[in-house]
Design a protein around this motif. Structure first.
Motif, mmCIF file in Angstrom:
data_model
loop_
_atom_site.group_PDB
_atom_site.id
_atom_site.type_symbol
_atom_site.label_atom_id
_atom_site.label_comp_id
_atom_site.label_asym_id
_atom_site.label_seq_id
_atom_site.Cartn_x
_atom_site.Cartn_y
_atom_site.Cartn_z
ATOM 1 N N ASP A 582 8.400 13.931 -7.439
ATOM 2 C CA ASP A 582 8.723 12.552 -7.820
ATOM 3 C C ASP A 582 9.374 11.786 -6.675
ATOM 4 N N ARG A 583 8.820 11.948 -5.489
ATOM 5 C CA ARG A 583 9.372 11.275 -4.318
ATOM 6 C C ARG A 583 9.201 9.766 -4.455
ATOM 7 N N ILE A 584 10.253 9.035 -4.148
ATOM 8 C CA ILE A 584 10.244 7.581 -4.298
ATOM 9 C C ILE A 584 9.658 6.946 -3.035
ATOM 10 N N THR A 585 8.639 6.129 -3.228
ATOM 11 C CA THR A 585 8.012 5.420 -2.119
ATOM 12 C C THR A 585 7.692 4.004 -2.579
ATOM 13 N N LEU A 586 7.292 3.193 -1.629
ATOM 14 C CA LEU A 586 6.710 1.907 -1.971
ATOM 15 C C LEU A 586 5.251 2.111 -2.353
ATOM 16 N N SER A 587 4.798 1.377 -3.315
ATOM 17 C CA SER A 587 3.376 1.421 -3.661
ATOM 18 C C SER A 587 2.555 0.815 -2.525
ATOM 19 N N ASP A 588 1.272 0.916 -2.656
ATOM 20 C CA ASP A 588 0.394 0.204 -1.741
ATOM 21 C C ASP A 588 0.643 -1.301 -1.891
ATOM 22 N N ARG A 589 0.288 -2.067 -0.865
ATOM 23 C CA ARG A 589 0.305 -3.531 -0.994
ATOM 24 C C ARG A 589 -1.011 -3.952 -1.651
ATOM 25 N N PHE A 590 -0.893 -4.615 -2.765
ATOM 26 C CA PHE A 590 -2.084 -5.025 -3.507
ATOM 27 C C PHE A 590 -2.407 -6.473 -3.174
ATOM 28 N N PHE A 591 -3.611 -6.710 -2.680
ATOM 29 C CA PHE A 591 -4.018 -8.071 -2.346
ATOM 30 C C PHE A 591 -5.508 -8.238 -2.603
ATOM 31 N N GLY A 592 -5.974 -9.457 -2.532
ATOM 32 C CA GLY A 592 -7.366 -9.779 -2.836
ATOM 33 C C GLY A 592 -7.410 -10.946 -3.809
ATOM 34 N N GLN A 593 -8.580 -11.555 -3.952
ATOM 35 C CA GLN A 593 -8.689 -12.767 -4.758
ATOM 36 C C GLN A 593 -8.331 -12.531 -6.221
ATOM 37 N N THR A 594 -8.767 -11.434 -6.801
ATOM 38 C CA THR A 594 -8.473 -11.161 -8.212
ATOM 39 C C THR A 594 -6.981 -10.964 -8.427
ATOM 40 N N GLY A 674 -1.556 4.033 -1.170
ATOM 41 C CA GLY A 674 -2.704 3.794 -0.316
ATOM 42 C C GLY A 674 -2.640 4.568 0.988
ATOM 43 N N VAL A 675 -3.608 4.312 1.843
ATOM 44 C CA VAL A 675 -3.731 5.074 3.091
ATOM 45 C C VAL A 675 -2.544 4.840 4.014
ATOM 46 N N GLU A 676 -1.944 3.658 3.972
ATOM 47 C CA GLU A 676 -0.819 3.395 4.862
ATOM 48 C C GLU A 676 0.388 4.244 4.487
ATOM 49 N N GLU A 677 0.682 4.340 3.191
ATOM 50 C CA GLU A 677 1.837 5.130 2.773
ATOM 51 C C GLU A 677 1.571 6.622 2.933
ATOM 52 N N ILE A 678 0.351 7.057 2.682
ATOM 53 C CA ILE A 678 0.002 8.457 2.929
ATOM 54 C C ILE A 678 0.210 8.784 4.406
ATOM 55 N N ASN A 679 -0.221 7.888 5.267
ATOM 56 C CA ASN A 679 -0.018 8.053 6.705
ATOM 57 C C ASN A 679 1.472 8.121 7.051
ATOM 58 N N THR A 680 2.279 7.259 6.421
ATOM 59 C CA THR A 680 3.719 7.249 6.674
ATOM 60 C C THR A 680 4.343 8.605 6.357
#
Length: 797
Positions: A582-594, A674-680
Motif C-alpha cells: 500500500d505504498r503511497i504515490t501520486l496517481s498518473d496525470r490524467f489529461f485529454g479532451q474527455t 502510469g509509466v512516469e510513476e512506475i519509472n520513478t
C-alpha cells in the motif's frame, strides 16, 4: 564466501585494536546501552564532523555532505521542478524520502510543509529538509540502514538518519569559504563561471556546572544560481510568428541550481541540576530561494507584449521559515533512568513567482505574486525509561516509554491576482506558479499516541539478542503494531554475524491527505497544460475514484557480517529486503479532451486540463546489499585512512491497484499508476553507488582524495497518445580533492575541487530535451553543474 574468508583471516591474526583506532560508540537504533558500529546487530554508518566539512558540499548543504559520504544515500538535484527547486529531499536504499526517519539528538525532526509534486525522485513526498540544519552545527551523523518502526515509530522504513549536534564544551571557531563553478558546457560550446558560493559558520562553547555545556552558533550561506540551458529550437506548438521565431538559437530557459540565501541559528546544552540533568537544543532558520520555470514566448495566450515584448522567464520564489526546539530532563527514578522531553517543530513555506504576470488581468496585472503558503506544526512529548533487570544468571537491558504527538497542517490561498480570472480571454493565474484560491485552503490535524518496549539480552558472552514492540494509535486512521527482533553473534573477538527482522509503518503525511497545488505540466504532445493536485477528499477526486489513504506497511529482513581482521581495519557486508504494501504515490496525470470536459463541468474545475491525486496504488519490493570498509594505518610520518563503500538497491513493483471504473469510463487507456510513476519507483534512481577515498594526515597537513561512482538511471515521459519517450543515462563518476594546511596552531587553510574532471551525464535525446532547451536530465547524482573550486579558512580560539 566473504564471511568464511574473514573467519579464516581472523584465525591467523587476532590483534587487539588500540584505543586510537576503535570505532565510535553509536546511539542510534536502540535505547538500550550503546555499542560500537561493528558490534551493532544492524548496520550503522558514522560520519564525523571533519569528514562532513571536508566533502566540499556545494552551498554548505548537510544533505549533500551526507550523500558524498554514505553509499546508500542519494541526494538528487532538481531544476524547472516547481517547489522541488527550493526544498531538496534525499533517499536511503532507493526508497522514497519520506520513508527515512530523521532525528536530531535522538528526537524526531519535523518534515517540510511542502509536498514536492514536480520532483522526479520522491514525487509526492514531504521529507525532512536536512539543509535547514547548519552544517557547522553537526557533531556527527549516524545513518541506520535498517527498518526501525518498532523503536521510533512511523517513517523509519528505509532507516534512520540521526544528526547529533556539536557539544564541545569550550572554544570558539569561525570558518568561512568561497567557491564557484568553472566548467566547459558542451551543449553550448562555452566555458562558464557561475554558482558563486559564500558560507560563514561560527560557534562557541562554555562549560556549565560539573560536566555540563553550552554550544551555540550561526551559519550563513549565499549561493548564486547556475544555468546549463541549451539553445532554443522553438517548440512546434508555439505560434510561428516573427517575434517567436526570432528567439531561435538563444538561451531562453534556465536549467541548474537555484539561488539560495540562508541564515541558521542553533544551540545545544546540558546542565547538571539536583541529581539529574536539564538539556535542550534547537535550530532556527530562514532561507530565500529562486528557481526557474519554462519560458513564455512573446506571442501567446500567456503573455502580454505590452509588458514583455520579447517574452519572459518566470522565476519561482520560496521563503522558508523553520524552527525546532527540544527541552528535557534526565534523572534517576527509583531503579530506572528516566528521560522526559518536549519537542516542537514548525515549518512555513511561502511559494511565489516574480518576473511573471496574470495575462487575463491585462496590463493591470502585478508582475510578482505570492502563490500560497504551507504550514506544518509538530509537538512531541516523550517519556523514556531504561534499567537493567537480572534474569537468573544473566541481565536484561530494558527500555520502555510513551510518546504523544500532535500534528497540524494548513494551506493558505495566494494573492487574489495569483489565481483570479480577469476580463481578457487569456491564460488565468500567475504564470510559473498559479496561486491557490480560497477553495484550496485546508486545515487538518491529528493526534498520535504510542507505547514501546525494548529488551536486550546476552544469553552467552558471544550472543546478543534485542527485541522491540511498539503500539500506536492515530486519530485519523486507527491503530498500528510493529515489532523487531535483531541479534549478533561473535564468531571470534573480531568477527560478528548479525541480522534483523522487523515490520514498520508509515502513516500518510497530513499534507498528502490535504495538499493541493496548481502547476503547469506536460500535456498532449509536450504542450503545457494546467494541472491540479487534488486532495483525496476533493469532490472531483472522489468522482474519479480517489479513496482515503491508508498507512504503508513494510516488512524488513537483513543479514550481515562485520570484521576487524587487522589493526585499524573494519569491514562490513549486509544484504537486505524491504517489502512495502500500500505504498503511497501520486496517481498518473490524467489529461485529454474527455477528461477536460468532465472536470471543467464540475465546481472548481474551471480552466483545469489535467488532474491527479494521492493513492495507495502499489506494493514494492526492494532488495540489495551494502559493503563498507575502512583502514587506518601509519604512513610517511602521518596516518593514512582508506575507505570504500558500495550500495546496491533494486526496487520492483509487485502489485498494483485496479484503475477506478470512473476513470476507465472516461478513457479506457487511463491507468491509476502510469509509466512516469512506475519509472520513478523502479528506475529513476541509480541502483548502485560506490565510493573510494584516501586521506593522509600529518602534523600540519591533510590531503584527501575521493572517487564517487553512480549507476545508470532511466527517464520516461508520457506525452499522451502513446508517445512515451524513454532514455537510459549511463553510469557516471566524480573525483574530489581537498588539501589543508595548519598555518598556525589556531588557523587552518583548505582548498579543494569537486568534480575535478568536469564530468557531465549523458545528454538527453531530442524527444526529451524539450527542443534543445534542457540538454541534461537532473536524474544523474553527478549533477549538471560541472567542476566546483573552493577555499576555506578556519580559525579556532
Amino acid at each position: 564466501m566473504l564471511s568464511l574468508a574473514l573467519v579464516a583471516l581472523v584465525e591467523l591474526q587476532q590483534p587487539q585494536v588500540p584505543d586510537a583506532v576503535l570505532p565510535e560508540v553509536v546511539v542510534t537504533g536502540t535505547r538500550l546501552p550503546s555499542r560500537t558500529a561493528t558490534e551493532s546487530p544492524v548496520p550503522i554508518d558514522v560520519l564525523s564532523r571533519q569528514d562532513l566539512i571536508s566533502t566540499g558540499a556545494v552551498g554548505g548543504e548537510l544533505g549533500q555532505a551526507i550523500s558524498v559520504l554514505a553509499p546508500s544515500f542519494n541526494f538528487p538535484r532538481q531544476s524547472n521542478s516547481g517547489t522541488s527547486d527550493h526544498i531538496r529531499a534525499g533517499q536511503l536504499r532507493g526508497l522514497s524520502p519520506d520513508q527515512t526517519l530523521v532525528l536530531v539528538n535522538g528526537r524526531r525532526r519535523h518534515p517540510s510543509a511542502i509536498v514536492n509534486t514536480e520532483t522526479k525522485i520522491g514525487r509526492g513526498t514531504a521529507a525532512v529538509d536536512l539543509n535547514t540544519i547548519p552544517l557547522g552545527a553537526v557533531g556527527r551523523v549516524e545513518v541506520l540502514r535498517d527498518g526501525a518502526g518498532a523503536v521510533y515509530g512511523s517513517d523509519a522504513i528505509a532507516g534512520v538518519i540521526n544528526v547529533i549536534l556539536d557539544e564541545r564544551p569550550s572554544g570558539f571557531e569561525i570558518s568561512t569559504s568561497y567557491g564557484f563553478h568553472r566548467t566547459d558546457v558542451g551543449a553550448i560550446g562555452q566555458t562558464l563561471t557561475d554558482g558563486e558560493t559564500f558560507t560563514l559558520s561560527a560557534s562557541g562553547g562554555m562549560a556549565l556546572g560539573d560536566g555540563g555545556f553550552l554550544r551555540a552558533g550561526v551559519g550563513y550561506r549565499d549561493r548564486k544560481a547556475t544555468n546549463r540551458a541549451g539553445f532554443d529550437q522553438i517548440p512546434f506548438f508555439i505560434a510561428a510568428t516573427p517575434a517567436n521565431l526570432a528567439l531561435a538559437g538563444q538561451r531562453n530557459y534556465a536549467e541548474g541550481d537555484p539561488a539560495v540565501e540562508a541564515l541558521g541559528l542553533w544551540f545545544n546544552a546540558a546542565v547538571p541540576v539536583a541529581g539529574g540533568e536539564l538539556y535542550g537544543f534547537g535550530t532556527a532558520g530562514h532561507s530565500d530561494t529562486e528557481g526557474a520555470t519554462f519560458f513564455r514566448y512573446p506571442d501567446g495566450t500567456d503573455n502580454l507584449t505590452a509588458i514583455y515584448p520579447q517574452g519572459f522567464l518566470p522565476i519561482t520564489t520560496g521563503e522558508d521559515d523553520d524552527l525546532a526546539l527540544t527541552a528535557g530532563w534526565r534523572a534517576p527514578l527509583g531503579a530506572w533512568r528516566s528521560d522526559i522531553s518536549l519537542t516542537y517543530g514548525r515549518n512555513e513555506f511561502t511559494y511565489g513567482v516574480r518576473n511573471s504576470l496574470n495575462a487575463s488581468l491585462g496590463t493591470a496585472t502585478p508582475r510578482a505574486f505570492r502563490s500560497g503558503t504551507y504550514l506544518f506544526d509538530q509537538t512531541s512529548t516523550n517519556l523514556d525509561l531504561t534499567r537493567t533487570v537480572p534474569i537468573g544468571s544473566i541481565e536484561a537491558d530494558v527500555a520502555t516509554g510513551l510518546e504523544y504527538r500532535h500534528e497540524t497542517y494548513e494551506t493558505r490561498a495566494g494573492d487574489l491576482a495569483s489565481y483570479a480570472a480577469g476580463p481578457l480571454a487569456l491564460a488565468i493565474g500567475a504564470q510559473g506558479a498559479p496561486g491557490l484560491d480560497p477553495t484550496d485552503e485546508r486545515s487538518v490535524s491529528r493526534d498520535v499516541g504510542g507505547a514501546y518496549l525494548e529488551v536486550g539480552l546476552r544469553p552467552t558472552e558471544r550472543l546478543l539478542i534485542e527485541g522491540a514492540v511498539r503500539a500506536e494509535t492515530y486519530s485519523d486512521f486507527g491503530e498500528t503494531l510493529t515489532g523487531k527482533l535483531a541479534g549478533s553473534y561473535a564468531l571470534s573477538p573480531t568477527v560478528h554475524l548479525r541480522g534483523a527482522v522487523s515490520n514498520s509503518v508509515r502513516a500518510p503525511f497530513l499534507g498528502q491527505t490535504a495538499f493541493t497545488d496548481r502547476t503547469v505540466n506536460f500535456g498532449v504532445g509536450g504542450t503545457l497544460a494546467s494541472t491540479r493536485t487534488l486532495p483525496v477528499s476533493d469532490p472531483i477526486a472522489r468522482s474519479l475514484g480517489a479513496e482515503d489513504l491508508r498507512e504503508e506497511r513494510a516488512f524488513n529482513l537483513s543479514a550481515g557480517v562485520t570484521a576487524a581482521p587487522v589493526v585499524g581495519l573494519t569491514l562490513s557486508l549486509d544484504a537486505f529486503r524491504i517489502q512495502v504494501d500500500d505504498r503511497i504515490t501520486l496517481s498518473d496525470r490524467f489529461f485529454g479532451q474527455t477528461l477536460e470536459a468532465f472536470v471543467q463541468a464540475q465546481p472548481g474545475g474551471t480552466g483545469l486540463q489535467s488532474v491527479r491525486f494521492f493513492t495507495n496504488a502499489v506494493d514494492t519490493e526492494t532488495t540489495g546489499v551494502d559493503a563498507v570498509a575502512s583502514w587506518r594505518i601509519p604512513f610517511s610520518a602521518g596516518q593514512l585512512t582508506l575507505g570504500a563503500g558500495y550500495s546496491y538497491a533494486e526496487t520492483e513493483i509487485t502489485g498494483r491497484r485496479a484503475t477506478p471504473a470512473a476513470l476507465l469510463a472516461l478513457d479506457p487507456t487511463f491507468a491509476l499508476i502510469g509509466v512516469e510513476e512506475i519509472n520513478t519507483l523502479e528506475e529513476a534512481a541509480p541502483r548502485w553507488k560506490a565510493l573510494l577515498s584516501a586521506e593522509w594526515t600529518a602534523d600540519r597537513y591533510r590531503l584527501l582524495g575521493r572517487l564517487n561512482g553512480y549507476g545508470s538511471t532511466v527517464r520516461v515521459f508520457n506525452f499522451g497518445g502513446g508517445f512515451e519517450p524513454r532514455q537510459e543515462y549511463g553510469s557516471e563518476t566524480s573525483v574530489d580533492l581537498e588539501g589543508a594546511f595548519d598555518v598556525t596552531e589556531n588557523l587552518t587553510w583548505a582548498a579543494g575541487v569537486t568534480d575535478l574532471l568536469d564530468n557531465y551525464p549523458d545528454r538527453s535525446d531530442p524527444a526529451i530535451n524539450y527542443f534543445g532547451n534542457l540538454p541534461w536530465d537532473v536524474l544523474s547524482p553527478v549533477g549538471i553543474n560541472g567542476r566546483f573550486l573552493y577555499t576555506r579558512l578556519t580559525a579556532r580560539f
